[in-house]
Write a protein that holds these residues in place. Sequence first.
Motif, PDB file in Angstrom:
ATOM      1  N   GLY A   1     -34.195  29.109   1.393  1.00 18.62           N
ATOM      2  CA  GLY A   1     -33.599  28.467   0.230  1.00 18.62           C
ATOM      3  C   GLY A   1     -34.504  27.427  -0.393  1.00 18.62           C
ATOM      4  O   GLY A   1     -35.448  26.924   0.232  1.00 18.62           O
ATOM      5  N   GLU A   2     -34.200  27.108  -1.633  1.00 12.18           N
ATOM      6  CA  GLU A   2     -34.975  26.131  -2.379  1.00 12.18           C
ATOM      7  C   GLU A   2     -34.306  24.762  -2.269  1.00 12.18           C
ATOM      8  O   GLU A   2     -33.136  24.598  -2.631  1.00 12.18           O
ATOM      9  N   PRO A   3     -35.016  23.772  -1.757  1.00 11.36           N
ATOM     10  CA  PRO A   3     -34.413  22.429  -1.691  1.00 11.36           C
ATOM     11  C   PRO A   3     -34.249  21.846  -3.085  1.00 11.36           C
ATOM     12  O   PRO A   3     -34.969  22.196  -4.025  1.00 11.36           O
ATOM     13  N   SER A   4     -33.288  20.966  -3.229  1.00  8.38           N
ATOM     14  CA  SER A   4     -33.032  20.337  -4.533  1.00  8.38           C
ATOM     15  C   SER A   4     -34.144  19.348  -4.860  1.00  8.38           C
ATOM     16  O   SER A   4     -34.493  18.485  -4.043  1.00  8.38           O
TER      17      SER A   4
ATOM     18  N   THR B   1     -33.814  17.396  13.448  1.00 14.41           N
ATOM     19  CA  THR B   1     -34.035  18.215  12.252  1.00 14.41           C
ATOM     20  C   THR B   1     -34.018  19.711  12.557  1.00 14.41           C
ATOM     21  O   THR B   1     -34.386  20.515  11.697  1.00 14.41           O
ATOM     22  N   GLU B   2     -33.592  20.097  13.767  1.00 13.91           N
ATOM     23  CA  GLU B   2     -33.595  21.518  14.118  1.00 13.91           C
ATOM     24  C   GLU B   2     -32.504  22.296  13.396  1.00 13.91           C
ATOM     25  O   GLU B   2     -32.623  23.506  13.207  1.00 13.91           O
ATOM     26  N   ARG B   3     -31.441  21.622  12.987  1.00 15.13           N
ATOM     27  CA  ARG B   3     -30.358  22.313  12.291  1.00 15.13           C
ATOM     28  C   ARG B   3     -30.679  22.604  10.831  1.00 15.13           C
ATOM     29  O   ARG B   3     -29.911  23.279  10.152  1.00 15.13           O
ATOM     30  N   ALA B   4     -31.785  22.076  10.328  1.00 19.61           N
ATOM     31  CA  ALA B   4     -32.148  22.330   8.932  1.00 19.61           C
ATOM     32  C   ALA B   4     -32.504  23.804   8.742  1.00 19.61           C
ATOM     33  O   ALA B   4     -33.175  24.421   9.581  1.00 19.61           O
ATOM     34  N   THR B   5     -32.060  24.358   7.627  1.00 19.05           N
ATOM     35  CA  THR B   5     -32.353  25.753   7.343  1.00 19.05           C
ATOM     36  C   THR B   5     -33.818  25.938   6.969  1.00 19.05           C
ATOM     37  O   THR B   5     -34.479  24.999   6.512  1.00 19.05           O
TER      38      THR B   5
ATOM     39  N   GLN C   1     -45.435  23.919   3.103  1.00 26.10           N
ATOM     40  CA  GLN C   1     -45.226  22.850   4.080  1.00 26.10           C
ATOM     41  C   GLN C   1     -44.324  21.753   3.529  1.00 26.10           C
ATOM     42  O   GLN C   1     -43.441  21.235   4.232  1.00 26.10           O
ATOM     43  N   ALA C   2     -44.535  21.405   2.266  1.00 26.95           N
ATOM     44  CA  ALA C   2     -43.732  20.343   1.660  1.00 26.95           C
ATOM     45  C   ALA C   2     -42.264  20.753   1.545  1.00 26.95           C
ATOM     46  O   ALA C   2     -41.357  19.935   1.774  1.00 26.95           O
ATOM     47  N   LYS C   3     -41.976  22.007   1.223  1.00 24.78           N
ATOM     48  CA  LYS C   3     -40.586  22.454   1.093  1.00 24.78           C
ATOM     49  C   LYS C   3     -39.857  22.420   2.427  1.00 24.78           C
ATOM     50  O   LYS C   3     -38.689  22.006   2.503  1.00 24.78           O
ATOM     51  N   GLN C   4     -40.517  22.843   3.486  1.00 21.14           N
ATOM     52  CA  GLN C   4     -39.860  22.834   4.786  1.00 21.14           C
ATOM     53  C   GLN C   4     -39.588  21.403   5.250  1.00 21.14           C
ATOM     54  O   GLN C   4     -38.498  21.107   5.766  1.00 21.14           O
ATOM     55  N   ARG C   5     -40.552  20.525   5.060  1.00 19.18           N
ATOM     56  CA  ARG C   5     -40.333  19.136   5.419  1.00 19.18           C
ATOM     57  C   ARG C   5     -39.235  18.517   4.550  1.00 19.18           C
ATOM     58  O   ARG C   5     -38.447  17.688   5.027  1.00 19.18           O
TER      59      ARG C   5
ATOM     60  N   ALA D   1     -39.813   9.622   1.885  1.00 23.83           N
ATOM     61  CA  ALA D   1     -40.346  10.944   2.203  1.00 23.83           C
ATOM     62  C   ALA D   1     -39.797  11.998   1.245  1.00 23.83           C
ATOM     63  O   ALA D   1     -40.542  12.880   0.781  1.00 23.83           O
ATOM     64  N   GLU D   2     -38.513  11.931   0.933  1.00 23.80           N
ATOM     65  CA  GLU D   2     -37.934  12.884  -0.026  1.00 23.80           C
ATOM     66  C   GLU D   2     -38.621  12.757  -1.391  1.00 23.80           C
ATOM     67  O   GLU D   2     -38.952  13.767  -2.035  1.00 23.80           O
ATOM     68  N   GLU D   3     -38.847  11.552  -1.826  1.00 26.16           N
ATOM     69  CA  GLU D   3     -39.504  11.340  -3.118  1.00 26.16           C
ATOM     70  C   GLU D   3     -40.932  11.879  -3.117  1.00 26.16           C
ATOM     71  O   GLU D   3     -41.363  12.518  -4.093  1.00 26.16           O
ATOM     72  N   GLU D   4     -41.690  11.640  -2.044  1.00 28.24           N
ATOM     73  CA  GLU D   4     -43.091  12.077  -1.992  1.00 28.24           C
ATOM     74  C   GLU D   4     -43.189  13.604  -1.887  1.00 28.24           C
ATOM     75  O   GLU D   4     -44.056  14.215  -2.536  1.00 28.24           O
ATOM     76  N   TYR D   5     -42.333  14.228  -1.107  1.00 25.59           N
ATOM     77  CA  TYR D   5     -42.370  15.698  -0.993  1.00 25.59           C
ATOM     78  C   TYR D   5     -42.011  16.358  -2.323  1.00 25.59           C
ATOM     79  O   TYR D   5     -42.596  17.383  -2.702  1.00 25.59           O
TER      80      TYR D   5
END
Length: 483
Positions: free
Chosen positions: A325-328, A318-322, A161-165, A141-145
Amino acid sequence: MRRVLISGLLGLLAFSVACTNKKVSNPLANVGSKQPDKVLFDRSMDAMKHNRFDVARMTLQTLINTYPDSEFIARAKLAVADSWYAEGGSTALQQAEIEYKDFGTFFPNMPEAAEASLKVANIHYQQMEKADRDYTHAMRAEEEYRQVILQYPDNPVIVKQAKQRLREVQEVLAQREYNIGRFYYLRQAYPAAIARLQTLVDRYPLYSGADETLYLIGQTYEAEIAMIRANPNIKEGPKAKTIEELEKGTAAAYAKVITRYPAMDRALDAKMRLEALHQPVPKPTRSAWELNKKEVASRTEPSMVTNMMGVFGKRPDTERATKLGEPSLTDPTPLNATDVVKNVTRAMNASSGGADGKLGVQTVNVNPGAPNQEPPRSDDPPSAAVDPAASAAAPNTQPAPADQQAPAAAELTPNAAPDPNELKPNQPVDPTALPPLQQNNELVNGSPAATASSSSTAPKQEELVDISSSKKKKKGLGKLNPF
């Protein structure tokens, strides 16, 4: 009669008008049409609304095979993938991923291609498990997003949507790395713990437990310092240099907690540890404080019911996820435990005068004056065996004169008693000599046969033991205790 003719003409006119509308109508403009490909597509959409996915896929496949040039081909392929996606299940989702990727391959320039790529990532997101379980789908999932964000930057809705996921997926992966690093710390595998935790902080800076991770890195360095101080096998010079290098890593970890995450819980603890270690305490900037404060406010703490029910499910929290910010999007070079050990070893060798832990090899010539000997030949006569140690000790010595030679072993000890077991030459027998004493172990009437006149040589009565009875006793004992 006139009425019949008028009705016939009106029917013919209506038929001609219907035929004309059939030829010029556009099915994509929501105009009623009787074209067969449009009819098949409508039937498939109606079947999907009623959850009859098998009927919908069969109808769409008939449309694709019968009308390859139809304007509904692209929409039909996408509808086939949507039917598998809506059906659910591991097998259906796997088939949906294949269909979405085929759609992106055949129709890469259509607006629906970005949506198809996002759904491929969502397939793995739905199958993602907790941090302490299989992380295969989380990695996929990380790779596809990441691919969706990099490939379709002009589509703001899809990218958002992709950044939040992606933040939620990275939260789960970061929690997994933290669990592994803490496991190494509890097992006192400090280099492995430092490598795992430092890689986590570099790769996922938006992790909700980033401050706890940095604080644990500092604790690991301090534990390593305490272990080196308690080791008596390390000299004081290398020990002091190594502790100095480890203290730099400790101060850097605590300082980053204060400068990057000042609004989180571990900032005050990191400040106290720096003061205890007599290290400078940095001050966070205003922008860093505001940014971290917004990140903390965007997180949602799960309720008590959610925590209780989460124990029985396999879905991660996954509720604790911010939500800021920009994901890596790229992974930095990971830090290995071997690199940590090499840094410590390099510090020790530098203080002891070594050259980065490298060993040198020195060639020593034992006998530089001796010429090289030719290899032996098979036709050479056999030579006497020579002691290599003696020849190496004195390679060019000559035999000493007879008057200078060392005396023999017998001449050095003239008063030594002769060995009775030594072989002697044949000598004439003295007729006056008495015969040698002989030992007789036979029993005669319960007493030994006295063969010697001396009473001292005769054994005493209480010392006599029956051999046969002793053997029987030994055999009996052997049966009782065979070991």
